[in-house]
Scaffold this motif. Structure first.
Motif, PDB file in Angstrom:
ATOM      1  N   GLN A 298      -4.760   5.883   3.169  1.00 12.90           N
ATOM      2  CA  GLN A 298      -5.624   5.038   2.394  1.00 12.90           C
ATOM      3  C   GLN A 298      -5.304   5.481   1.050  1.00 12.90           C
ATOM      4  O   GLN A 298      -5.162   6.868   0.761  1.00 12.90           O
ATOM      5  CB  GLN A 298      -7.131   5.553   2.646  1.00 12.90           C
ATOM      6  CG  GLN A 298      -7.440   4.577   4.125  1.00 12.90           C
ATOM      7  CD  GLN A 298      -8.689   4.544   4.326  1.00 12.90           C
ATOM      8  OE1 GLN A 298      -9.706   5.226   3.457  1.00 12.90           O
ATOM      9  NE2 GLN A 298      -9.356   3.622   5.119  1.00 12.90           N
TER      10      GLN A 298
ATOM     11  N   GLY B  71      -6.498   0.280  -4.980  1.00 10.05           N
ATOM     12  CA  GLY B  71      -7.036  -0.429  -3.772  1.00 10.05           C
ATOM     13  C   GLY B  71      -7.752  -1.951  -4.267  1.00 10.05           C
ATOM     14  O   GLY B  71      -7.253  -2.503  -5.286  1.00 10.05           O
TER      15      GLY B  71
ATOM     16  N   LYS C  78       0.860  -1.423   0.040  1.00  8.24           N
ATOM     17  CA  LYS C  78       0.144   0.007   0.073  1.00  8.24           C
ATOM     18  C   LYS C  78       0.779   1.264  -0.029  1.00  8.24           C
ATOM     19  O   LYS C  78       0.459   2.307  -0.625  1.00  8.24           O
ATOM     20  CB  LYS C  78      -0.986  -0.102   1.300  1.00  8.24           C
ATOM     21  CG  LYS C  78      -1.932   1.160   1.207  1.00  8.24           C
ATOM     22  CD  LYS C  78      -2.778   1.057   2.353  1.00  8.24           C
ATOM     23  CE  LYS C  78      -2.086   1.589   3.967  1.00  8.24           C
ATOM     24  NZ  LYS C  78      -2.955   1.373   4.842  1.00  8.24           N
TER      25      LYS C  78
END
Lengths: 543, 543
Positions: free
Chosen positions: B83, B88, A391
């Motif tokens: 995030q 994703g 990520k």
């Protein structure tokens, strides 16, 4: 006061108030730092204490007239803390000298060329790129070239074809972890090198090893309380990155007397002291072959580090970017191979040891620093931690794709019998032999100098000699607010044009002084300059 | 239960316990996440709630058997927090589908191709590189090609000659700030664009704009208490980077009804509220043209932002990477030009306003994402802060040099009358017209859909339609632990192979739902797929 003392006076007397040796038009263009004369007292060290830093844009506006949001007191304090001597003041000054020489303003300088021995940047100096690598990359940039049989050998065109199939266009983002086919090649390379399996899913391609170190330390460091064991001396990327992350560098000293090897007692003591002070020590960095030390660790040394890591649950971060820079018959042993061997020899005792090994296209015989290619391999990492690393790297999208292609070429060069083999082999040997012989020549020169001792180099691109700095010179350095080795290196630059990095930029046992020099600059003339400077310096300050 | 509902069943009944549509061998290679079937109850949404994340390396070792140093609970908590939806879960799943199709295992999928509309990656799709750019870069990689007059026009060879003179080898590290000659070209480009001077010393070349954003936010953020104003919706690089730095994102909403423009009252309220809560708000980020919104700010909007910044001592960070992606006669106005104009119009009132403008080679008609090229220009910055930024970038040595060369080509393309002009102009117009016409076609399609509203696009590479998600679908989404727009986008992917990014990844007014789609994929067939899916979805959940 003559030049033989090794000191430099760029101007004579008190008449010169301009920026000496640096035409103003040049210094304005040169970056953020120039050196301005602020005094006129003639002195052997005029160039050291009569110049101070002045930001180049101060001409347009000063702090006192405006109220900006940002100033050097309120920005991220971790950046203020971080130090990176490799591109610090001495390097900036050397660039000024280079510009002055290029602009024909070098007649007041006591040297005719600047020697950049401060940074491992082979292609800035003598080293030529490997033809096979660059031929493939040129087709990657302009695929229409693939038709030109008259220019490119068949294996060059075939490799380009395979890579184009894998990455599509080098102008497209790849997977954040790097193109899959290239990671497969890296895994094959590691398997062939070590004799143990490697998994492409555990490989992350990076923009040079520096980007990998940043990613990994960023993941590991959870707070100011996280401790990371760092060798002293070290490549300052490590302490700089820890400063940026506001984490704790826990120093362990290398054994200078034993060719800068690791010493388990010194590591264990450093770790224990930090733990006793409440630091959560969770990683040990090892640079092998060593930067700045030029040392190469034995299998026993590596086993010692792994045992400490196993016992204390430390991640091992193995900076192995100099793995092909080993000379004089010395063999490189990867941490992965030694770890897997230990796992086989003593089943169950090392399965929890997390290792990450970093490699790069910048060093070795590749020397392609500007391409920013590299990779790291995660060994025994928790899959959830790996997912977080994924990520993290996805936020910056992907490493440069042409640099990824270069990683493929590094780990999968031409093989014997293939059309490009002969030229590749010739170029590789030429580069390697050049590095090896220059390492030896420079080592020999240091051995001959009074007040200098140096370990026999067996790896990397550097020597890190220890220098005895006379008390008189130390006192003068301190009066100028400089470390003694910084003072020595500044004087060396001013007298010879040779740019090296003071040992204080890497860390050293207190009271000892060193400098790091690459052995990349060609020829021996510069070594003679260095010797002459050193003799003059010792003579001047030993009285 | 038929396909017309827009939902997908990859398997029939309860017989299939394997990883459906994804051969195990493929999913092992695909990255860190695979989708495994964990239940057998047939359902229209089988593919959504019968698969959960399972890290791919768990086959070799589980957490319970070993005590590692790192786990997902003790690593850097800022990484856990960050995030980045663009790459994703949905994007990862789309890659699985692509692999399945490539491997011939797609016969159970209800589509024949994956459409990556989630990321602005032009050369992964239809867009071809500009020939002039790539010709020059191929010579940079393999300078021996410069002799080939029969391949390369004279201006290509001349440009390569100049660049080789400037950077030496593209395999050598450049100055950390970027090669001087290229920064000079960037300064010329800015001057020509804006009609105001630019200084090469204020230009920093970067590895894509993302690297620049990271450098700048890292400098600006001094503590958790530092606040940075971020538009909502925003490109999530900003909130992700602030999360990594443990600083505070202060949201200000854009005006959807007025083509996603900035609104000074909304900004001022957001700033004041944060300040009242003790946050040290010191920067405002603006993305113009907008990502994900596709909007383009007027001069008045920009002046409004500058006035707020001037009054409250905020650094303006202007993300202007889409500056050439403006369509339909809309004009791009740079913050630098508007700031300098204000400085001239109202002397003394704006001299303290710090502005940094970012640009990139990834977008526009260049579209060279994989090359990681870009720059930022510092305007009115404190010289000492600039020196700290220089130190920070020096730690990672330099941006990719071939990417730097691409920056030069972007800012200094062929001119009329030069040998490469005709082809360059033709290619440029082809790319530009294709983007413009696809933007219009997609906008028209959204206008025709029930329960969808969309602002007329005038910039960037994206549309960000608002979708009315029926209550029944929202309830089902929540029962699966998904945001309603995430649920919608997952269903779209499963039904059509089209990959877009849910609005929740960018931020949106509470209770509204959007998704971002690029208009890069060629043709209109995929738009028809999207329309058909949307109709089915609305029909299924509107009962």
């Amino acid at each position: 006061m003559t030049m033989t003392t090794g000191c430099v006076r760029l101007s004579r007397g008190g008449s010169s108030r301009s920026i000496i040796g640096l035409p103003q038009s040049l210094s304005r263009n040169a970056g953020s730092v120039i050196f301005r004369r602020s005094g006129v007292v003639p002195s052997p060290t005029a160039n050291l204490h009569h110049y101070h830093r002045l930001p180049s844009t101060s001409r347009s506006m000063t702090n006192s007239t405006v109220h900006r949001a940002l100033n050097a007191k309120n920005i991220n304090p971790n950046i203020l803390k971080a130090q990176y001597a490799v591109r610090g003041e001495i390097a900036v000054r050397s660039e000024e000298y280079r510009k002055a020489l290029q602009a024909g303003a070098g007649h007041r300088l006591p040297f005719h060329s600047v020697i950049s021995a401060n940074i491992g940047n082979p292609q800035q100096l003598d080293q030529k790129p490997i033809t096979f690598f660059r031929q493939v990359l040129s087709i990657m940039e302009y695929p229409a070239l693939i038709e030109h049989e008259e220019i490119f050998p068949e294996d060059v065109r075939e490799r380009a074809r395979v890579l184009l199939e894998d990455v599509g266009s080098v102008g497209a983002y790849s997977q954040s972890q790097g193109a899959y086919g290239i990671r497969k090649s890296v895994a094959n390379f590691i398997k062939e090198r070590d004799g143990f399996e490697a998994n492409p899913d555990d490989i992350f391609l990076t923009g040079g090893a520096s980007a990998g170190v940043h990613t990994l330390l960023n993941t590991i460091c959870a707070s100011r309380n996280t401790g990371v064991l760092i060798p002293i001396p070290q490549y300052p990327l490590y302490t700089a990155t820890l400063a940026l992350l506001d984490a704790t560098a826990v120093s362990y000293h290398l054994n200078e007397e034993q060719k800068w090897s690791t010493n388990v007692e010194l590591i264990e003591t450093a770790r224990q002291n930090a733990a006793d002070n409440g630091t959560d020590v969770r990683c040990i960095c090892v640079i092998n072959p060593g930067n700045p030390t030029g040392s190469s660790l034995s299998v026993e040394d590596i086993k010692g580090v792994i045992r400490i890591a196993a016992k204390n649950h430390l991640v091992i971060m193995a900076d192995e970017v100099y793995q092909t820079n080993v000379y004089d018959g010395v063999e490189f042993h990867s941490f992965k191979k030694v770890l897997r061997t230990l796992q086989r020899e003593e089943p169950g005792r090392y399965d929890h040891v997390e290792l990450v090994s970093l490699h790069s296209t910048s060093k070795g015989i590749v020397g392609e620093c500007g391409h920013r290619g590299g990779y790291f391999e995660l060994v025994n990492f928790d899959p959830e931690v790996k997912a977080q690393i994924y990520k993290l790297v996805s936020i910056t999208l992907c490493p440069p794709v042409i640099g990824q292609c270069l990683v493929e070429l590094m780990v999968n060069p031409p093989k014997e019998g293939e059309p490009s083999w002969e030229l590749y082999n010739k170029e590789r040997n030429h580069i390697f032999n050049g590095l090896e012989s220059r390492a030896k020549a420079l080592y020999q020169a240091f051995k001959d100098m009074t007040g200098v001792s140096c370990q026999n180099p067996d790896g990397a691109m550097y020597l890190f000699p220890s220098i005895t700095i006379p008390e008189k010179a130390q006192a003068e350095a301190r009066s100028l607010g400089k470390q003694p080795d910084e003072f020595y290196c500044l004087k060396m630059l001013d007298a010879t044009g040779i740019c090296v990095v003071p040992g204080s930029g890497f860390g050293q046992v207190e009271g000892t002084w060193h400098f790091r020099t690459t052995f990349l600059p060609p020829g021996t003339e510069w070594v003679d300059r260095l010797k002459k400077f050193h003799e003059g310096f010792m003579k001047e300050y030993s009285d």
